[in-house]
Design a protein around this motif. Structure first.
Motif, PDB file in Angstrom:
ATOM      1  N   GLU A 128      54.431  37.018  83.701  1.00  0.00           N
ATOM      2  CA  GLU A 128      53.725  37.198  82.104  1.00  0.00           C
ATOM      3  C   GLU A 128      52.764  35.679  82.188  1.00  0.00           C
ATOM      4  OE1 GLU A 128      55.696  37.172  78.260  1.00  0.00           O
ATOM      5  OE2 GLU A 128      53.672  36.458  77.261  1.00  0.00           O
ATOM      6  N   ASN A 148      43.887  34.521  83.346  1.00  0.00           N
ATOM      7  CA  ASN A 148      43.298  34.571  82.855  1.00  0.00           C
ATOM      8  C   ASN A 148      43.260  33.286  82.042  1.00  0.00           C
ATOM      9  OD1 ASN A 148      41.876  38.176  82.894  1.00  0.00           O
ATOM     10  ND2 ASN A 148      44.947  37.876  83.257  1.00  0.00           N
ATOM     11  N   VAL A 169      49.764  35.876  84.809  1.00  0.00           N
ATOM     12  CA  VAL A 169      48.738  36.293  84.413  1.00  0.00           C
ATOM     13  C   VAL A 169      48.001  36.264  83.418  1.00  0.00           C
ATOM     14  CG1 VAL A 169      47.910  38.837  83.359  1.00  0.00           C
ATOM     15  CG2 VAL A 169      50.583  39.450  84.609  1.00  0.00           C
ATOM     16  N   TRP A 220      48.917  47.930  80.130  1.00  0.00           N
ATOM     17  CA  TRP A 220      48.406  47.427  79.530  1.00  0.00           C
ATOM     18  C   TRP A 220      47.569  46.025  80.611  1.00  0.00           C
ATOM     19  CZ3 TRP A 220      46.057  45.782  73.817  1.00  0.00           C
ATOM     20  CH2 TRP A 220      46.815  47.040  72.826  1.00  0.00           C
ATOM     21  N   ASN A 221      48.047  45.551  81.361  1.00  0.00           N
ATOM     22  CA  ASN A 221      47.044  44.816  82.733  1.00  0.00           C
ATOM     23  C   ASN A 221      46.776  46.133  84.081  1.00  0.00           C
ATOM     24  OD1 ASN A 221      46.487  42.215  83.801  1.00  0.00           O
ATOM     25  ND2 ASN A 221      49.138  42.644  84.989  1.00  0.00           N
ATOM     26  N   PHE A 237      57.056  42.638  80.659  1.00  0.00           N
ATOM     27  CA  PHE A 237      56.976  41.710  81.904  1.00  0.00           C
ATOM     28  C   PHE A 237      57.747  40.569  82.056  1.00  0.00           C
ATOM     29  CE2 PHE A 237      52.590  41.961  83.643  1.00  0.00           C
ATOM     30  CZ  PHE A 237      51.893  42.182  82.194  1.00  0.00           C
ATOM     31  N   ARG A 284      51.720  42.773  70.765  1.00  0.00           N
ATOM     32  CA  ARG A 284      53.179  44.146  70.717  1.00  0.00           C
ATOM     33  C   ARG A 284      53.518  44.235  69.118  1.00  0.00           C
ATOM     34  NH1 ARG A 284      54.846  39.304  74.199  1.00  0.00           N
ATOM     35  NH2 ARG A 284      53.800  39.920  76.255  1.00  0.00           N
ATOM     36  N   PRO A 343      49.256  37.784  72.492  1.00  0.00           N
ATOM     37  CA  PRO A 343      49.914  38.899  72.839  1.00  0.00           C
ATOM     38  C   PRO A 343      50.800  39.639  72.711  1.00  0.00           C
ATOM     39  CG  PRO A 343      48.933  37.408  74.605  1.00  0.00           C
ATOM     40  CD  PRO A 343      48.637  37.075  73.305  1.00  0.00           C
ATOM     41  N   SER A 354      39.247  38.708  74.863  1.00  0.00           N
ATOM     42  CA  SER A 354      40.286  39.511  73.755  1.00  0.00           C
ATOM     43  C   SER A 354      41.039  39.936  75.029  1.00  0.00           C
ATOM     44  CB  SER A 354      40.204  40.412  73.257  1.00  0.00           C
ATOM     45  OG  SER A 354      38.993  39.780  71.699  1.00  0.00           O
ATOM     46  N   TRP A 366      41.305  31.411  81.299  1.00  0.00           N
ATOM     47  CA  TRP A 366      40.219  31.454  80.215  1.00  0.00           C
ATOM     48  C   TRP A 366      39.567  32.125  79.400  1.00  0.00           C
ATOM     49  CZ3 TRP A 366      36.933  35.616  78.892  1.00  0.00           C
ATOM     50  CH2 TRP A 366      37.079  36.272  80.265  1.00  0.00           C
ATOM     51  N   ALA A 367      40.283  32.724  79.027  1.00  0.00           N
ATOM     52  CA  ALA A 367      40.499  33.628  77.863  1.00  0.00           C
ATOM     53  C   ALA A 367      41.259  33.313  76.374  1.00  0.00           C
ATOM     54  CB  ALA A 367      41.378  34.909  78.451  1.00  0.00           C
ATOM     55  N   PHE A 368      42.262  32.267  76.995  1.00  0.00           N
ATOM     56  CA  PHE A 368      43.302  32.017  76.353  1.00  0.00           C
ATOM     57  C   PHE A 368      42.662  30.564  75.312  1.00  0.00           C
ATOM     58  CE2 PHE A 368      46.801  34.369  76.107  1.00  0.00           C
ATOM     59  CZ  PHE A 368      47.168  35.151  77.742  1.00  0.00           C
ATOM     60  N   ALA A 404      41.128  40.205  78.283  1.00  0.00           N
ATOM     61  CA  ALA A 404      40.934  39.488  79.370  1.00  0.00           C
ATOM     62  C   ALA A 404      42.933  39.447  79.053  1.00  0.00           C
ATOM     63  CB  ALA A 404      40.806  37.829  79.977  1.00  0.00           C
ATOM     64  N   ARG A 405      43.113  38.381  77.518  1.00  0.00           N
ATOM     65  CA  ARG A 405      43.808  38.220  76.913  1.00  0.00           C
ATOM     66  C   ARG A 405      45.309  39.005  76.907  1.00  0.00           C
ATOM     67  NH1 ARG A 405      41.956  35.845  73.248  1.00  0.00           N
ATOM     68  NH2 ARG A 405      42.218  36.980  71.592  1.00  0.00           N
ATOM     69  N   PHE A 406      45.253  39.802  76.461  1.00  0.00           N
ATOM     70  CA  PHE A 406      45.778  41.520  76.330  1.00  0.00           C
ATOM     71  C   PHE A 406      46.268  42.173  77.424  1.00  0.00           C
ATOM     72  CE2 PHE A 406      45.064  40.832  72.016  1.00  0.00           C
ATOM     73  CZ  PHE A 406      44.289  41.159  71.835  1.00  0.00           C
ATOM     74  N   LYS A 407      46.312  41.488  78.716  1.00  0.00           N
ATOM     75  CA  LYS A 407      46.727  41.679  80.137  1.00  0.00           C
ATOM     76  C   LYS A 407      47.912  41.057  80.350  1.00  0.00           C
ATOM     77  CE  LYS A 407      43.001  41.270  82.851  1.00  0.00           C
ATOM     78  NZ  LYS A 407      41.909  40.908  84.063  1.00  0.00           N
ATOM     79  N   SER A 408      48.510  40.145  79.283  1.00  0.00           N
ATOM     80  CA  SER A 408      49.646  39.461  79.008  1.00  0.00           C
ATOM     81  C   SER A 408      50.245  40.441  78.512  1.00  0.00           C
ATOM     82  CB  SER A 408      49.282  38.618  78.838  1.00  0.00           C
ATOM     83  OG  SER A 408      49.074  37.779  78.495  1.00  0.00           O
ATOM     84  N   VAL A 409      49.976  41.687  77.922  1.00  0.00           N
ATOM     85  CA  VAL A 409      50.994  41.943  76.798  1.00  0.00           C
ATOM     86  C   VAL A 409      52.421  43.420  77.461  1.00  0.00           C
ATOM     87  CG1 VAL A 409      50.677  43.646  75.243  1.00  0.00           C
ATOM     88  CG2 VAL A 409      49.066  42.971  74.705  1.00  0.00           C
ATOM     89  N   LYS A 461      41.214  41.560  67.642  1.00  0.00           N
ATOM     90  CA  LYS A 461      40.218  40.875  68.565  1.00  0.00           C
ATOM     91  C   LYS A 461      40.980  39.452  69.077  1.00  0.00           C
ATOM     92  CE  LYS A 461      36.535  40.240  66.875  1.00  0.00           C
ATOM     93  NZ  LYS A 461      35.191  40.808  66.690  1.00  0.00           N
TER      94      LYS A 461
END
Lengths: 384, 203
Positions: free
Chosen positions: B191, B198, B194, A46-47, B186, B177, B173, A35, B200-202, A37-42, B169
């Motif tokens: 965006e 990452n 980034v 946050w990143n 971004f 927000r 993203p 989660s 792998w997280a998606f 790592a996904r939220f880094k793009s918020v 969780k």
């Protein structure tokens, strides 16, 4: 913890927004790495927050409420196994546990052995005997150079090497310790033991000067076990029934004798693991059967307690893996055939773990636990 | 306050001034009515109180709540106020509405009442209470977090924050927000970068 918040944000009418301080300090560290790592793009804030070493440390240093194991299949694939849910199956003899494959895509690697697990990083050897420090979740890989000071590989297994992998909090560094010694029956006829330390931060090996303890006969570390990390130190068992501790910060060895009270059994230490943050030695002997000795207070010889493990036949070869998180009376064992078993000390009962989603064959479980984290071996390399 | 007593006060007290209702340190009765308090106080100066002391809390919208001291000191903030002697009449809590304060008090009461949290039944009862307690709308949940933080009630803060963590969780993203009212600063290219790092997280 209590976060001091800007009073403007505290007015009751602004109840839609949580102040950033609370979100960052309390809520985000509770999230799983995927989660985060996904939220880094918020947003940019946050990143940079989630990527910061401070946040990563806070995240992996917090208490975990799950127990995860790390295992290899016979074909060299890496799996994490979540056995937290044993609580829900207390009456059953059969506990389901979910396994998840952790595959490194590029390069596609197959693994021979797992040597250490710390803060979400694994130390492992691939099929070519190359050592890597990696985070199997984020796919960050770091190849560890060969140690130039010690023999690490010889044909016909004439050299034994034992490893330890731990985190030095004071220096914010990961260290690998290797202890190599010649097979006593080999033609080398040398009692020399090589101890080397690798620092991830410095990306270099160092050979440590000789210490006394390995001048005696048979005083070499047990030829099976890799170091268990307790209390900022790595530990190994010696055949002289001693425990050798290597402090990661000071890089000094310390010997701890097994107190006479606990018993003197002949050459039958089976293994040593971290049991709930304490050192646990599992021994088997004809006189006393299968026992688990725990050093309740680190370094205090009088604090060893002993508990008898029932329920296993003498012929059963079992290896302790860890304690179930938050449950001090449940020990996880691995059977030689590849099964995983949870043993309850009070009920004297073992329950088989049925691994769901695994490789379908036998798995070899690493003695210790695995945590999911955002830690990266590469973060030391970037700054320099 | 005890130091304000002099011999005149001590002579005046005798058994007939003792309160009519039983008070014991472990009395389960939590929160006396205002008339009881008024009656009690008119007969004694506050210096000679029974062992189960009550604290008056005042919410931002002016409502007052009387709670047992044992319940009130679940909040470290209130505990320190009492210790510093600021809790004579009532404690004002300008950052907490009555709606939220009553919920917080309910939580503290339950956690103080539960005798031995190590026993399985009590532990499960508490867990089930906690699970129901956080079944509220997001706005209330956020307000509870703010109140728990301000009042410094660690277990409530842990509970509410864990609830929010579990709630978010699985979100994308963009959903994050919206939940936290965060602006996306971004550029589309940034965006995308980034996300790619990452990937792998998606999955």
């Amino acid at each position: 913890m209590h976060i001091v918040v800007d009073s403007e944000a505290m007015s009751p009418s602004a109840c839609k927004n949580l102040p950033l301080e609370i979100t960052e300090a309390i809520i985000l560290p509770l999230l799983p790495p995927k989660s985060l790592a996904r939220f880094k793009s918020v947003s940019k804030t946050w990143n940079s927050l989630i990527s910061s070493p401070h946040f990563i440390k806070t995240h992996f240093l917090q208490t975990h409420h799950t127990t995860q194991l790390i295992a290899l299949s016979t074909t060299g694939s890496l799996y994490s196994i979540d056995i937290t849910e044993t609580l829900l199956y207390l009456d059953r003899d059969d506990i389901p546990a979910t396994a998840k494959e952790l595959r490194i895509r590029s390069p596609p690697l197959r693994w021979k052995e797992i040597l250490g697990s710390c803060n979400g990083l694994l130390l492992a050897k691939d099929e070519n005997d190359t050592m890597f420090v990696m985070n199997p979740m984020t796919q960050d890989l770091w190849e560890v150079p060969l140690c130039p000071f010690a023999p690490v590989y010889e044909e016909y297994e004439e050299v034994y090497v034992r490893y330890g992998f731990g985190y030095d909090l004071s220096a914010d560094d990961y260290k690998i310790v290797s202890i190599s010694f010649w097979n006593p029956y080999s033609y080398h006829d040398s009692k020399e033991t090589f101890v080397c330390v690798y620092s991830l931060r410095n990306n270099s090996w160092r050979k440590l000067p000789d210490c006394n303890y390995y001048e005696h006969d048979y005083t070499v570390v047990d030829d099976v076990i890799n170091g268990a990390v307790i209390n900022q130190s790595l530990h190994w068992l010696t055949r002289q029934f001693e425990i050798v501790g290597f402090n990661l910060a000071s890089e000094e060895f310390k010997q701890m004798k097994f107190p006479v009270l606990v018993g003197f059994y002949r050459g039958l230490f089976t293994s040593m693991v971290d049991v709930g943050g304490k050192l646990g030695v599992f021994m088997r002997s004809e006189e006393a059967g299968f026992e688990c000795c725990v050093m309740e207070e680190y370094g205090v010889a009088e604090s060893w307690t002993k508990v008898r493990i029932h329920g296993f036949e003498e012929e059963d070869r079992v290896w302790p893996v860890c304690l179930l998180q938050g449950r001090n009376r449940e020990i996880v064992f691995q059977e030689t055939e590849g099964g995983v078993v949870v043993y309850n000390i009070d009920e004297r009962r073992r329950r088989h773990v049925r691994i769901v989603g695994g490789p379908g064959g036998n798995v070899n479980v690493f003695p210790g636990t695995f945590v999911e984290s955002l830690e990266s071996p590469k973060r030391f390399m970037i700054a320099s | 306050m005890l130091k304000n007593l002099n011999s005149k006060h001590i002579q005046r007290f005798s058994y007939k001034y003792l309160p009519q209702f039983p008070i014991s340190p472990n009395s389960p009765k939590l929160g006396f009515s205002r008339s009881q308090i008024a009656n009690y106080r008119s007969n004694f100066p506050t210096t000679i109180m029974s062992s189960s002391k009550t604290i008056v809390l005042r919410s931002s919208d002016g409502e007052t709540f009387e709670v047992d001291e044992a319940v009130a000191v679940e909040s470290q903030t209130i505990k320190h106020m009492i210790e510093d002697g600021c809790a004579d009449t009532s404690i004002p809590l300008p950052n907490v509405t009555s709606k939220i304060l009553s919920k917080v008090i309910e939580y503290c009461k339950k956690h103080v009442e539960t005798p031995n949290a190590d026993e399985k039944v009590a532990e499960e009862d508490l867990k089930s209470f906690d699970a129901d307690f956080v079944k509220v709308d997001q706005s209330t949940l956020f307000d509870l977090i703010l109140a728990a933080n301000y009042l410094n009630i660690k277990s409530l803060l842990d509970l509410t924050c864990q609830t929010v963590a579990d709630m978010i969780k699985g979100k994308t993203p963009e959903e994050i927000r919206k939940t936290f009212n965060i602006k996306n600063d971004f550029t589309p290219e940034e965006e995308e970068e980034v996300r790619r790092e990452n990937a792998w997280a998606f999955e």
